[in-house]
Design an enzyme around this catalytic site. Structure first.
Site, PDB file in Angstrom:
ATOM      1  N   ALA A  23     -76.428  38.151  68.782  1.00  0.00           N
ATOM      2  CA  ALA A  23     -76.994  37.507  67.682  1.00  0.00           C
ATOM      3  C   ALA A  23     -77.872  36.341  67.816  1.00  0.00           C
ATOM      4  CB  ALA A  23     -75.708  37.026  66.683  1.00  0.00           C
TER       5      ALA A  23
ATOM      6  N   GLU B 115     -76.964  27.807  76.194  1.00  0.00           N
ATOM      7  CA  GLU B 115     -75.713  28.724  76.393  1.00  0.00           C
ATOM      8  C   GLU B 115     -74.911  27.956  77.331  1.00  0.00           C
ATOM      9  OE1 GLU B 115     -72.664  30.799  76.736  1.00  0.00           O
ATOM     10  OE2 GLU B 115     -74.041  31.788  75.371  1.00  0.00           O
TER      11      GLU B 115
ATOM     12  N   ARG C 164     -58.121  49.128  63.035  1.00  0.00           N
ATOM     13  CA  ARG C 164     -57.621  48.530  64.167  1.00  0.00           C
ATOM     14  C   ARG C 164     -56.288  47.581  63.902  1.00  0.00           C
ATOM     15  NH1 ARG C 164     -63.061  46.305  66.870  1.00  0.00           N
ATOM     16  NH2 ARG C 164     -63.724  48.183  67.534  1.00  0.00           N
TER      17      ARG C 164
ATOM     18  N   ALA D  68     -69.607  45.351  64.261  1.00  0.00           N
ATOM     19  CA  ALA D  68     -70.067  43.874  64.765  1.00  0.00           C
ATOM     20  C   ALA D  68     -71.314  43.798  65.419  1.00  0.00           C
ATOM     21  CB  ALA D  68     -68.789  43.290  65.948  1.00  0.00           C
TER      22      ALA D  68
END
Length: 587
Positions: free
Chosen positions: A146, A165, A416, A570
């Site tokens: 993202a 990060e 899931r 996702a």
């Protein structure tokens, strides 16, 4: 005997001294030695250079590790080992397998060389090279899929952008995922002559898969933009997708999940890194964002962060901050706070950095959260490590799930959460997945994930067997019961209808061996809850108004997937909303 002249005596003394120095460890003589260790993706071979009983250089000669992940790990370990003259160092956080393989290889070289290392005292921590105050148009926090999508699009919009990060490496959960991406009406569906799929059906599947708890507006944006997001990845980021194979994850009406080359998110992150390098978008690793900065009107104007050395750094953002820090699957205390059932008894598939930092930072400036109790487990994970099994993706091509009694107990392509709950109700709270060589020829999972295959064999969590009886005995399952189950599966496969669980993809014959049988348990995989955002990815406050200057995308948000995320959604999510966040922040 003739007496030696003065010059002859001096020559002999010099020769003796030279031999003595050599015998005492080769001072001033450079020695090179090769060593090997076992990394995450096979052998790591290094060449270590020694001089005066000290390590002076370490060069990687051969490895099969992911380049984006391994390069900073090798650099950090090399610098630490040389500065301390010691191989007893800690693995780099988030990259333990690669780190341990590198350390093992250097230790092997030291042992072979016969050099006796004398440790140096740790010097004072090096100064952070970063300026303590920096200004950009857009600050992106988090270097996963993202964040990288947002940064590329923000720069394209004309913004000066930086990515922060906290981990030593980029990629986040995207890097260690399977990387599959659900896309309706894709070019691969056309190649395979799969007709009838479209954005509307994808929307219905995603809404239903999340118990209709996702925000319809956001799910609509996801559905309508998944194809363009995939084409952007393919055409602009140069991500390669397999053009003749798709997965059908549980809860989907069609085979629609694009599969990247290599069957992992490493393909995407590697290509993103090449793009950010080419575009000169700075990515600052080992920098942990800790607090959002706001002005007197509540507008977010930057981020307060700290380097790994503890230096405080302020990153001003003239246009906006984009939070893409992921969920909180690796934060057990945060999991228990919102869902007490998700305690220490569950391992996690997530990276160690997935600890909910961005959610907490946004809450501190008024950001609203939703759906935090909805925490998903992935049903098929390694019982020893908790890591997701990509090898077991053969389930999507016909592999079956059985319990200790040798019986099927759930549709293998269910959601899931449904499969996970069904597994936990079985004896021991685990399952076995069974498939044969015919299915393997379709999935190629063993061929592609050789490292995981070998690891599971070592752990005795997987066996290859020539017959059903051998497969059953490997895990003490009643052979007759398993044979009966397989015979039923074969019958259903031939008839084209699963009378027991209505397998939506169609069962595949297991008549022929050899067979693979793997033990698995559910692990925490995705947190559906998080920040409330609108269609422009602006973070919404408790008064249901956008917080100026603050955007969010990906797993940090809580409005897309409802109570349960369908597999393969996702990547569609992070790229679609990551791009929107970058476009909006960069205006």
């Amino acid at each position: 005997m003739k007496k030696l002249g003065k010059i002859g005596i001096l020559f002999i003394i010099a020769l003796c001294l030279s031999l003595t120095v050599t015998a005492c460890g080769g001072d001033n003589k450079e020695i090179k030695q090769v060593g090997t260790g076992s990394g995450k993706h096979n052998e790591i071979k290094v060449e270590v250079t020694f001089k005066n009983n000290e390590i002076t250089d370490i060069e990687v000669l051969e490895d099969k590790e992911n380049e984006v992940l391994a390069e900073p790990v090798y650099k950090e370990l090399k610098e630490t080992m040389i500065s301390l003259n010691n191989t007893e160092v800690d693995a780099v956080s988030g990259s333990s397998a690669t780190s341990n393989g590198y350390i093992e290889a250097v230790k092997d070289a030291v042992k072979k060389s016969g050099v006796k290392l004398e440790s140096k005292k740790a010097t004072a921590k090096k100064e952070t090279k970063e300026d303590v105050e920096q200004t950009y148009d857009v600050v992106v926090v988090g270097a996963g899929g993202a964040g990288l999508s947002a940064a590329v699009e923000a720069q394209k919009a004309g913004a000066d952008v930086v990515i922060l990060e906290k981990m030593p490496t980029i990629g986040g959960n995207t890097l260690i995922s399977g990387g599959e991406m659900n896309v309706p009406n894709s070019w691969v569906q056309k190649n395979l002559k799969i007709e009838g799929d479209n954005a509307d059906i994808f929307y219905e599947d995603a809404m239903k898969g999340g118990d209709n708890a996702g925000d319809p507006e956001m799910v609509r944006i996801l559905s309508d933009n998944a194809l363009s997001s995939a084409e952007w990845l393919k055409d602009e980021i140069k991500v390669e997708f397999i053009d003749d194979q798709l997965f059908q994850f549980g809860g989907h009406s069609y085979k629609r999940a694009l599969i990247p080359v290599g069957h992992t998110g490493a393909e995407m992150i590697t290509k993103f890194k090449k793009v950010t390098d080419k575009k000169k978008i700075p990515i600052k690793t080992n920098i942990k964002a800790e607090e959002l900065i706001t002005d007197e009107n509540g507008k977010v104007t930057g981020v307060k962060a700290k380097s790994s050395e503890g230096t405080a750094i302020t990153f001003n953002a003239s246009k906006g901050v984009v939070l893409t820090t992921g969920g909180f699957g690796s934060n057990v205390e945060m999991r228990k706070k919102y869902n007490p059932k998700m305690d220490e008894s569950y391992m996690s598939t997530d990276t160690p950095g997935t600890t909910g930092d961005g959610i907490v930072m946004a809450q501190a400036v008024g950001g609203e959260i939703t759906n935090m109790e909805s925490i998903q487990t992935y049903p098929i994970c390694d019982p020893v490590t908790g890591v997701i099994s990509l090898l077991a993706d053969s389930r999507f091509d016909g592999g079956i799930l059985i319990n200790q009694q040798g019986n099927r107990f759930v549709e293998e392509l269910e959601r899931r959460d449904v499969i996970s709950q069904a597994i936990l109700k079985q004896e021991g709270g685990y399952t076995y997945q069974l498939w044969n060589e015919d299915i393997e020829k379709i999935s190629h999972t063993i061929e592609i994930h050789k490292d995981e295959y070998e690891q599971l064999l070592k752990e005795k969590m997987l066996y290859k067997a020539d017959t059903i009886e051998e497969a059953a005995k490997a895990f003490n399952i009643d052979p007759e019961a398993l044979k009966a189950t397989v015979e039923k599966v074969n019958k259903y496969a031939k008839a084209g209808k699963d009378a027991d669980f209505n397998h939506r993809g169609g069962l595949v014959s297991l008549e022929k061996g050899p067979y693979y049988i793997q033990k698995a348990v559910p692990s925490v995989h995705h947190t559906m809850g998080g920040l409330v955002i609108n269609g422009k990815t602006q973070v919404i406050n408790k008064e249901k108004k956008p917080i100026e200057g603050l955007y969010a995308a990906g797993e940090i948000t809580g409005v897309v997937h409802g109570k349960n995320r369908l597999g393969g959604n996702a990547i569609s999510d992070i790229v679609t909303f990551g791009r929107i966040a970058g476009q909006e922040a960069g205006k």
